[in-house]
Design a protein around this motif. Sequence first.
Motif, short mmCIF file in Angstrom:
data_model
loop_
_atom_site.label_atom_id
_atom_site.label_comp_id
_atom_site.label_asym_id
_atom_site.label_seq_id
_atom_site.Cartn_x
_atom_site.Cartn_y
_atom_site.Cartn_z
N SER A 13 -16.45 -39.49 -45.79
CA SER A 13 -15.92 -39.29 -44.55
C SER A 13 -16.79 -39.86 -43.35
O SER A 13 -16.30 -40.49 -42.39
N GLN A 55 -8.80 -37.62 -43.33
CA GLN A 55 -8.63 -36.53 -44.56
C GLN A 55 -8.03 -35.48 -44.36
O GLN A 55 -7.10 -34.74 -44.93
N ASP A 60 -8.82 -41.93 -45.67
CA ASP A 60 -9.52 -40.89 -46.27
C ASP A 60 -8.89 -40.16 -47.02
O ASP A 60 -8.07 -39.26 -46.71
N GLU A 61 -8.98 -40.35 -48.46
CA GLU A 61 -8.29 -39.57 -49.69
C GLU A 61 -6.90 -39.41 -49.36
O GLU A 61 -6.39 -38.22 -49.19
MG LIG Z 1 -14.44 -36.60 -47.04
#
Ligand SMILES: [Mg+2]
Lengths: 243, 305
Positions: free
Chosen positions: A40, A82, A156-157
């Motif tokens: 991240s 995220q 991010d994810e």
């Molecule tokens: Mg992360």
Amino acid sequence: MLELQNICFRADDKDILTDVNLKIDDKFVAITGPNGSGKSTLLKVIMGINEPTSGRVIFDGEDITDLPVNERAKRGLSFAFQQPVKFKGLRVRDLLTIASGSKMDLDRDCSFLKAVGLCPRDYIDREINDTLSGGEMKRIEIAMAAAKGGKMSLFDEPEAGIDLWSFNSLIDVFENLREKTDGNILIISHQERILEIADKIVYLKDGKVARYDTAEVIMDEFGMRRGRGCKCAHGMEGESCNG
Amino acid sequence: MDDIQKRILKEVAELDALPVGAFNIRANGESAARNTTANIDIVTKEDKPGIDIIIKDGTKNESCHIPVIISKTGLKECVYNDFFIGDNCDVTIVAGCGISNCGSHDSAHDGIHSFHVGKNSKVKYIERHYGEGTGTGKRFMNPTTEVELGEGSTMDMDTSQIAGINDTYRITKADISKDAMLIIHDKILTNEDQTAKAELICNLDGENSRADIVSRGVAKGDSVQDVIIDISGNNKCYGHAECDSIIMDRGVIVATPKLKASCVDASLVHEAAIGKIAGEQITKLMTLGLTEQEAEAKIIEGFLR
Ligand SMILES: [Mg+2]
Ligand SMILES: Nc1ncnc2c1ncn2[C@@H]1O[C@H](COP(=O)(O)OP(=O)(O)OP(=O)(O)O)[C@@H](O)[C@H]1O
């Protein structure tokens, strides 16, 4: 397209990123690696949310290291957090309108919600606040990044917190993005299904690029494939269930 | 009406033309236009400045606009408006005051509104306060609103003061009967050296009465705000008070949620938060292409919507 030169990031007397060098030219690149490895942080350095302690970020031949976040956005970077940010009073339609950078267009904005599996009628006027569930927030975050679009989208994810039943259609979203948009995608993920559609994978460990190669090679090397016919509690026999 | 008055009318009542339904437009201390309907009567008071608005039992889906406009410098007035709303009504009332002061004398409007709401009625009340002007004369507003809410009735108040008032002291007092509910969304934005004081007082007297009072304030520049939400639970009831504020520059906000319960079945909660705009909210909007200033403006626009 994107080049990171000797990126270091220190915070709290800790080296979080150490001398990261990367050249990203492929359409779909995934970053993976253990929790806390700095994924991240790296994505935020690219977007300008984190300022690197040293090193340069080159995007499309231009050194953007000293540009603020919004200037990078203008040059074609978009970003999905995220942990999506919540507001008080701002609605989904407000942010989609800002993201698309032009006048409000209900049909267009609704199509972004549909693509992430949200019924536009139920969500377009919802406030982006604590009343949205975690999964709803993540989907809206993806819709916003898609609405913003541009030369390179950073996720991010995005699949974290999305239920298994919706997971397949989410994969479609990314496959569509990959095929239909002319932009590149850089995505942090732990999911086999996302990793396997990537052209290349960056494996980050302890703030360093441990490996960077084609998806095939990396997935085999790190044993990232689960194999078919999972018989886990989710009961999705015959499919890779990611559970 | 002249252009200034028309523009102010748009600011306070979002009106481009005369509204449909009942209305009374007060401009520079005089009634400029009035319309009544079969169900809504408007009568000028004999003993003091102001009007009585009388709404018959069973009036549904009707609205009443009573905007006040002051464009003459130095005009100061105190106006009494009394609403008598019958049983089983469903009405929307739009009030508001706009002051444009380009002169050197202070202008002021003190509006005293009282609502007598019957049984099982639904009232939506919208009130906007707005000031503008390039002169040295100041703009003051001191609205007082008193509400008596009858059994089973609901009053939903949306009150705001968005710009240009140098000093305000607003008081809202409500007595809530059995099964009745009061909702207040109060919004204040102050800037420069403006000051604003607001007191929102609610007595939950009836069984199963409810109140949901939310105040949102933004203080910019050197402005100062003082907000008090005061709920008393005198019966089996539910009350919620929320003071939520953003400070910028050198702004000051005092937020006081106050609860008093005198019945064991009273359930009262309060929340208060003051802080600057969350940095991550600004960052998020910047990732969508807004500058830091544009992002701040958007966040405040949403916060005060
Ligand atoms: Mg992360
Ligand atoms: N501003 C900061 N101050 C101190 N430590 C930080 C800061 N930002 C990140 N870290 C630390 O740096 C490390 C990397 O964080 P990062 O969020 O980049 O990890 P990640 O690879 O994305 O992990 P995950 O898979 O859990 O999302 C973590 O140990 C984190 O606690």
